[in-house]
Design an enzyme around this catalytic site. Structure first.
Site, PDB file in Angstrom:
ATOM      1  N   LYS A 212     -50.450   5.204   0.253  1.00  0.00           N
ATOM      2  CA  LYS A 212     -50.099   6.221   1.247  1.00  0.00           C
ATOM      3  C   LYS A 212     -49.528   7.480   0.602  1.00  0.00           C
ATOM      4  CE  LYS A 212     -49.860   3.200   5.233  1.00  0.00           C
ATOM      5  NZ  LYS A 212     -49.062   2.677   6.370  1.00  0.00           N
ATOM      6  N   ARG A 248     -48.954  -5.647   3.033  1.00  0.00           N
ATOM      7  CA  ARG A 248     -50.347  -5.295   3.357  1.00  0.00           C
ATOM      8  C   ARG A 248     -50.850  -4.299   2.312  1.00  0.00           C
ATOM      9  NH1 ARG A 248     -53.080  -1.288   6.293  1.00  0.00           N
ATOM     10  NH2 ARG A 248     -54.863  -2.033   7.528  1.00  0.00           N
TER      11      ARG A 248
END
Length: 271
Positions: A212, A248
């Site tokens: 991210k 995740r």
């Protein structure tokens, strides 16, 4: 291995921020999922709608057409472990669970439709409630909080309470702080640094920061999401240290190895 379980990401979308379009074919998606299992994934998360900033919505029928054949294919190939459907839509979750999914990973925390909590209770599967300020289309416009950690924790407890009131079993509920969903890099780092406060609620925590943009804010050279492995591992290890029960990730093999080494060092430090 003790410690958090690793959830491998299988995006069957044309526009996900990191791997959009790479697994548009069902066969390729199934093969990728099985490869992640071979690398050590405990859970596979199947997504048919991108939730990256600015992503356009996908109709439920299209999302079902993208994801259900992949779930069926993984089950047909012999995978008997946990399968998660990454969706906001109750009808997609219902179709996915009928096909073999065992977890509903919902970035809207059962707020997408009025009957979502009732469907979650009816399905009886694990449900991940994620915090998101705004919608994927607008969430990064100007996110603001007085105290991001307190507000996110309190909000998630409220959503869990509502889910239980609808009949979702407490032991089926997971909480996710929603790294990157309506938050600045500073917000994301603060939530990671204080993830133990979310874990202290007693609900198991899912944490996802793989590749991210928070990593880009720390290392401006990491403009390509594929170049954010080091940052992804650092965040995964910190989340594990602070109580995350599921991490995740895109890079399963490397994450599993990092967690194994972290656990070995922790074992060696004990008298």
């Amino acid at each position: 291995m003790n410690g958090p379980r690793v959830m491998g990401i299988v995006n069957v979308t044309p526009d996900s921020f990191s791997d959009g379009g790479r697994l548009a074919d069902v066969g390729a998606a199934v093969a990728h999922g099985l490869s992640l299992v071979g690398q050590g994934a405990d859970i596979l998360d199947i997504g048919g709608e991108s939730t990256r900033p600015g992503a356009e919505p996908v109709a439920a029928d299209e999302e079902i057409a993208r994801t259900v054949p992949v779930i069926e294919g993984l089950r047909a190939a012999g995978w008997r472990g946990a399968l998660s459907i990454d969706t906001m839509k109750p009808e997609v979750a219902r179709a996915a669970v009928a096909a073999g999914a065992t977890m509903w990973n919902d970035v809207s925390a059962l707020r997408f439709s009025d009957h979502a909590p009732d469907v979650a209770a009816e399905l009886g599967c694990d449900v991940v409630l994620m915090h998101m300020q705004g919608t994927p289309q607008r969430m990064q416009a100007d996110p603001r909080y007085a105290d991001v950690v307190v507000e996110v924790v309190d909000w998630l407890i409220g959503q869990a309470t509502e889910a239980m009131a609808a009949g979702v079993a407490r032991e089926r509920i997971w909480l996710d702080p929603g790294i990157g969903f309506g938050k600045t890099a500073d917000h994301n780092l603060a939530l990671t640094a204080h993830l133990d406060r979310l874990a202290a609620t007693g609900f198991p925590v899912l944490y996802g920061a793989s590749r991210k943009r928070t990593i880009l804010s720390v290392d401006p050279t990491a403009t390509d999401p594929a170049d954010r492995l080091g940052g992804s591992l650092a965040l995964a290890l910190e989340a594990a240290r602070r109580g995350a029960a599921i991490i995740r990730v895109h890079d399963v093999r490397e994450t599993v190895q990092a967690l194994k080494v972290q656990a070995a060092v922790a074992d060696a430090s004990r008298p």
